[in-house]
Every structure is written in structure tokens, then in C-alpha cells.
Design a protein around this motif. Structure first.
Motif, PDB file in Angstrom:
ATOM      1  N   UNK A 281       0.680  -1.284   0.000  1.00 41.04           N
ATOM      2  CA  UNK A 281      -0.067  -0.024   0.113  1.00 41.04           C
ATOM      3  C   UNK A 281       0.924   1.315  -0.107  1.00 41.04           C
ATOM      4  N   UNK A 282       1.940   1.102   0.774  1.00 42.88           N
ATOM      5  CA  UNK A 282       2.709   2.462   0.966  1.00 42.88           C
ATOM      6  C   UNK A 282       3.499   2.711  -0.415  1.00 42.88           C
ATOM      7  N   UNK A 283       3.951   1.480  -1.015  1.00 42.96           N
ATOM      8  CA  UNK A 283       4.534   1.697  -2.218  1.00 42.96           C
ATOM      9  C   UNK A 283       3.832   2.351  -3.207  1.00 42.96           C
ATOM     10  N   UNK A 284       2.479   2.018  -3.169  1.00 40.36           N
ATOM     11  CA  UNK A 284       1.342   2.567  -4.211  1.00 40.36           C
ATOM     12  C   UNK A 284       1.116   3.909  -3.934  1.00 40.36           C
ATOM     13  N   UNK A 285       1.660   4.558  -2.548  1.00 38.69           N
ATOM     14  CA  UNK A 285       1.376   5.789  -2.198  1.00 38.69           C
ATOM     15  C   UNK A 285       0.105   5.899  -1.722  1.00 38.69           C
ATOM     16  N   UNK A 286      -0.409   4.951  -1.132  1.00 40.46           N
ATOM     17  CA  UNK A 286      -1.893   4.682  -0.330  1.00 40.46           C
ATOM     18  C   UNK A 286      -1.731   4.507   1.008  1.00 40.46           C
ATOM     19  N   UNK A 287      -2.656   4.806   1.940  1.00 33.59           N
ATOM     20  CA  UNK A 287      -2.318   4.714   3.496  1.00 33.59           C
ATOM     21  C   UNK A 287      -2.558   3.335   3.764  1.00 33.59           C
ATOM     22  N   UNK A 288      -1.773   2.873   4.842  1.00 33.19           N
ATOM     23  CA  UNK A 288      -1.653   1.453   5.110  1.00 33.19           C
ATOM     24  C   UNK A 288      -2.470   1.347   6.462  1.00 33.19           C
ATOM     25  N   UNK A 289      -3.114   2.275   6.726  1.00 33.48           N
ATOM     26  CA  UNK A 289      -3.859   2.216   7.975  1.00 33.48           C
ATOM     27  C   UNK A 289      -4.989   1.260   8.041  1.00 33.48           C
ATOM     28  N   UNK A 290      -5.165   0.433   8.923  1.00 36.43           N
ATOM     29  CA  UNK A 290      -6.141  -0.245   8.922  1.00 36.43           C
ATOM     30  C   UNK A 290      -6.177  -1.560   8.075  1.00 36.43           C
ATOM     31  N   UNK A 291      -4.934  -1.877   7.464  1.00 31.91           N
ATOM     32  CA  UNK A 291      -4.812  -2.990   6.569  1.00 31.91           C
ATOM     33  C   UNK A 291      -4.322  -4.300   7.729  1.00 31.91           C
ATOM     34  N   UNK A 292      -5.236  -5.020   7.559  1.00 35.79           N
ATOM     35  CA  UNK A 292      -5.205  -6.286   8.221  1.00 35.79           C
ATOM     36  C   UNK A 292      -5.385  -7.772   7.583  1.00 35.79           C
ATOM     37  N   UNK A 293      -4.619  -8.520   7.599  1.00 39.54           N
ATOM     38  CA  UNK A 293      -4.762  -9.950   6.957  1.00 39.54           C
ATOM     39  C   UNK A 293      -4.556 -11.018   7.941  1.00 39.54           C
ATOM     40  N   UNK A 294      -5.875 -11.749   8.010  1.00 41.35           N
ATOM     41  CA  UNK A 294      -6.087 -12.634   8.887  1.00 41.35           C
ATOM     42  C   UNK A 294      -5.617 -13.927   8.648  1.00 41.35           C
TER      43      UNK A 294
END
Length: 533
Positions: A281-294
Motif C-alpha cells: 500500500x505504501x509503495x502505491x502511495x496509499x495509506x496502510x492504516x487499517x490493513x489487516x490480513x487474518x
């Protein structure tokens, strides 16, 4: 009390226990990425195997071949992975007294089997700097204050990070000079809140200081930091007829912990995949907040999967079923066809009545309808297609009363199923039953039977072990066990259950009202129910 920070993950069966599936039929709403995730493969693998030019174009009824992964490795491959395994052991120590108050300015000396010495003094939180070893080996812990040095612990920790709490059997209470105000003869007759220190006089008029911890009590039960769950443990014990120490031991083994306290809000998160997704996400310039993989849909102290929680809700006689009916979200309703017409039995011409859950206002579905319409789909405790009502019911896994009662009901049901399959479960005492409780909950009943019969396949054992300890550690364990993942997984799970299902820590120091129950190792318990003792 040694609590590993990492704990076993209860795995969704579609991901972990079905390596033999060779094809899948596409259903309405399916996407290739969802199918790949459910069956432990990649979109690229599915596309190449099924000659798909457009990965976005699949249709209901289409049969897709699934890649069959081979997990057999040469001894050289296994040895290579084992050599890379991380054997570092980090221990975080905390020292406290019997009422769980941190012991400050305590001199600590830790001696490893190799002769390394680590000395430190506890801070105001009763802690010392983390102790790091190159590999897990036996250590001896000494403490000293005013009365000289004393050996307080000797054990071999697990690899990785562990939190170690050492509890003194005594407490130092600062003296008071003011006169005792309570009347003579009151203190030992009054009931005071637990975890308090009260000064007064006993029934003979003698001045005393009463440390009111949970022991003694009529159950001889000790919960220490998990005292908040006392009522739920006792209620589950009285409902099931299983001694509270057995129930507490199972909950303790299942639970992730925060400073030794059972975490009722626990979920299974894949740290590696979450970190990778955040980085992308960060590489794509997007916010990584709230990203969770279960890593699993397991949730709550006893790690119930979405499907298992639903199954226990529909099973007659369970606490979940009783509560669902009491709350009005479950009832017996007429079965309806695709046109919403009531169905009748072809011979009796009577309405077909089935137990149903109200997934939304005035819409009632059977368990099969909920599953077949993918309301529980996804390796997450928060399935994206779940209705608000269904998600609210799944969230009861974070309520201690529900999760503890459900764990006991599920355990007893599994024991009954094993008994019906010819295993002599009725010969076990409650301490032994606790180990089978954990085994069947962790693996699921079907794979628990395979574990008991020793028929788990190499592929399944590999998948299970890697999911629990990682590829490197799994390879190392297989290498130590004649290059066998079956033996490596069995060794790991047996040792884990024997280490963690310990009733001793849940008995009061002085047992006055009950008789202690003990259990041999898991393998001995299995031999007992198989009649091989």
C-alpha cells in the motif's frame, strides 16, 4: 508461569485441512482471487492450470482444477531449511508477590546451562531487562533481597519470545502504627473483596492482617490474574460437571494473553502477510492504516471459527442455541422454496419445519442456506458478506460468558462423538478430558480422530505444522524426526498440550475441599481411550 507470546492458531478447514481437493465448482459471486485464497494457491497458478486468459472472467458452474502441492523434500532440502531456523530465545521477566503486586529492587541472577550469568535489579514494575539466549537451553533463576540468595525457578524455555512471571508465595505488608479500629471478632467472619489487604482482629481478639486472595475457597480454585473470569468458569463447571480447574486449564491454553491475562478480544492475524500488504500500500502511495490480513477466522479467548460458532448455535442443547432462542434470533420456521413458498412433506403433506436464524428482519435461513450463500466466506472473523445480525452474533465470541460456555459444550460434544466412535472416553478423569478437549478443538473432530489413529497424511501434517511454527521451524522439526512432517507435527502438538494443559497451577496451594486430579501425557491419554493401556 511461562506464557509464550505466540500461540497456536485454530485453522479454517477449507484452508488447512483439505490438501486432497483437486477441483472446485464456481458459484455465483465467486472471484478467482477468493477461490485461490480458500484453497491455498495463487491466481496465477489457477489461471495457468485452467488455461484462463482473462482472470476476471469465470462463470457459475465452471469446474476449475486445483493445483496439487507436493510437500515431500529431500533430506538435504530439509537440513538446509533447518540450518536457517531461528533458535534465538528472548525472555521477558516480571516478579510479583502473592497479591500480584510488582516486587521492586529485587536482585536477580540468571544462570544458563552454558554457564552464562545475567544479573539485574527489578524496576518499579517488577521487571528486568530482557534476557536473550542464542538457543533455548535450561536456565536457573536466583533472587536475593535481605535474607540471602534463593533459587526460585529452573526450566527450559521455548524458542522465540516468552513472557515469564515469577510469583512469590509471600507478601510484604508495611506495618501501621495507628490503632486497629475494627471490632474484635469481626475480621475473620466478614467477607472482603478479593485481592485486598485488611487489618483488624480475628474471632479471638488477636490483631491480624488478612490477605484476601481467592484461596481458600470451596472449589480449591486459583485463577490469579484471571480472577475476573471466576463466575464464568464456575458456571461452566456446574453446567458441565467438569471440575473448574480443567476448564480453566483449557481456556488458559487456548487464549492469547496480555501480561498473563486471557485476552477476550483475541483474533488470529498473519503478521507476515499484514506487513507485506501494508508495504505494498505504501509503495502505491496509499495509506496502510487499517490493513489487516487474518490467518484464520478464529476469534475470542477459545478461538472459535466462524463455521464452528454457527454450528454450535444450531446444535440443540448448547448454551449458544439456548441463548439464540431466548434472544429471538433463532426459531423453528417453515421451509420455503426458491419462490418463497412454504414446502410440504410429500407423504404427510405437513409443513417442513426447520431451525432457522434471523439473518435480517423477517428473513430466516437455515444453517445450510447461510453457508451456501457465502455469508461466512473468508478467512476472517468479520466475513464481508455477513449480515449485521449474523456479524453481531459472531461477535459474541468476545463475550467471556458465551465463549467459555461454548468451549465446554463443544468439548463435551466431541468427547461424546469419540465415545460413539468406539473410544473409551468415559474412562478418563477430568484432567485427562481437558487434553482431549484441547486436541479436538485445535484440530477439529475429524482430524483429531486421524491424529488419534495416526492417519494424518504427510501433506496435511506439513500444512498444519507450517501454519503453526513457520516453514523454517517446521523443516527443522521434520529433520529431527526422520524427515517426517507427520512425526514433527505430532511431537509439536503433543508437547504443546502437555506443557499447557496443567491443572496444578489452578489449584489452591492447600487443597482442602476437593481431590486433585492428574493426567499423564497426551500419548498416554490416547492409549487409554484406545484401550491400549
Amino acid at each position: 508461569m511461562v506464557d509464550p507470546e505466540e500461540k497456536p492458531i485454530t485453522l479454517d478447514s477449507t484452508v488447512s485441512l483439505n490438501p486432497s481437493a483437486t477441483e472446485v465448482t464456481v458459484e455465483f459471486g465467486d472471484s478467482l482471487s477468493e477461490i485461490a485464497q480458500e484453497h491455498g494457491c495463487t491466481v496465477k497458478e489457477l489461471a495457468e492450470l485452467n488455461h484462463l486468459r482473462n482472470t476476471s472472467l469465470i462463470f457459475p458452474g465452471q469446474v476449475l482444477k486445483l493445483p496439487v502441492h507436493q510437500y515431500s523434500q529431500s533430506p538435504a532440502d530439509v537440513a538446509s531449511l533447518a540450518a536457517q531456523a531461528d533458535t534465538t530465545c528472548t525472555l521477558s521477566f516480571a516478579f510479583e508477590d502473592v497479591i500480584e503486586k510488582p516486587i521492586e529492587k529485587l536482585k536477580v541472577r540468571i544462570v544458563s546451562a552454558a554457564g552464562d550469568i545475567h544479573e539485574a535489579v527489578t524496576d518499579e514494575l517488577g521487571k528486568i531487562q530482557d534476557y536473550v539466549m542464542a538457543k533455548a537451553e535450561e536456565i536457573t533463576v536466583f533472587v536475593s533481597r535481605w535474607h540471602g540468595e534463593k533459587l526460585v525457578a529452573q526450566f527450559t524455555p521455548s524458542e522465540g519470545n516468552s513472557s515469564v512471571t515469577l510469583t512469590s508465595a509471600k507478601v510484604r505488608v508495611k506495618g501501621v502504627t495507628e490503632p486497629i479500629k475494627d471490632r474484635a471478632g469481626r475480621l475473620d467472619l466478614d467477607i472482603h473483596p478479593v485481592n485486598t489487604v485488611v487489618s483488624g482482629r480475628d474471632s479471638k481478639g488477636n490483631p491480624v492482617i488478612q490477605i484476601n486472595h481467592t484461596c481458600p475457597n470451596e472449589y480449591d480454585l486459583r485463577l490469579d490474574r484471571n480472577l475476573d473470569y471466576w463466575d464464568q468458569i464456575i458456571a461452566a463447571s456446574e453446567r458441565s460437571g467438569i471440575i473448574p480447574q480443567s476448564i480453566a486449564a483449557v481456556i488458559n491454553a487456548e487464549s492469547a494473553k496480555i501480561n498473563g491475562v486471557w485476552n477476550k478480544d483475541s483474533v488470529a492475524i498473519s503478521r507476515e502477510k499484514t506487513n507485506a500488504a501494508k508495504a505494498l500500500k505504501e509503495q502505491q502511495g496509499e495509506s496502510a492504516e487499517g490493513v489487516v490480513i487474518y490467518a484464520s477466522s478464529a476469534a475470542g479467548m477459545t478461538q472459535f471459527l466462524n463455521a464452528t460458532w454457527l454450528g454450535e448455535t444450531f446444535r440443540e442443547g448448547t448454551y449458544l442455541n439456548e441463548q439464540a432462542r431466548k434472544r429471538g434470533v433463532m426459531a423453528d420456521k417453515p421451509k420455503r422454496d426458491a419462490l418463497n413458498q412454504i414446502e410440504y412433506h410429500p407423504k404427510t403433506h405437513q409443513q417442513i419445519i426447520l431451525p432457522m436464524f434471523e439473518i435480517k428482519p423477517d428473513t430466516w435461513w437455515t444453517k445450510e442456506q447461510i453457508i451456501n450463500n457465502h455469508l461466512l466466506r473468508g478467512v476472517t472473523p468479520y466475513p464481508p458478506h455477513a449480515t449485521k445480525a449474523l456479524q453481531s452474533w459472531l461477535n459474541l465470541r468476545f463475550e467471556p460468558e458465551f465463549i467459555i460456555m461454548a468451549a465446554v459444550d463443544y468439548g463435551l460434544h466431541n468427547l461424546a462423538q469419540l465415545q460413539a466412535a468406539g473410544y473409551s472416553v468415559d474412562t478418563l478423569n477430568d484432567a485427562e478430558k481437558a487434553k482431549i478437549f484441547y486436541l479436538t478443538h485445535h484440530l477439529g473432530l475429524s482430524d483429531a480422530k486421524r491424529f488419534i489413529r495416526k492417519t494424518i497424511t504427510e501433506e496435511s501434517a506439513h500444512k498444519l505444522l507450517v501454519a503453526q511454527v513457520g516453514a523454517k521451524s517446521a523443516a527443522e522439526r521434520a529433520f529431527r524426526n526422520s524427515n517426517s512432517y507427520i512425526k514433527g507435527h505430532r511431537e509439536w502438538l503433543s508437547n504443546h498440550i502437555d506443557r499447557n494443559i496443567e491443572l496444578e497451577k489452578f489449584y489452591c496451594p492447600k487443597v482442602e475441599h476437593t481431590t486433585k486430579q492428574e493426567s499423564k501425557g497426551l500419548e498416554s491419554v490416547i492409549n487409554k481411550i484406545k484401550g491400549e493401556v
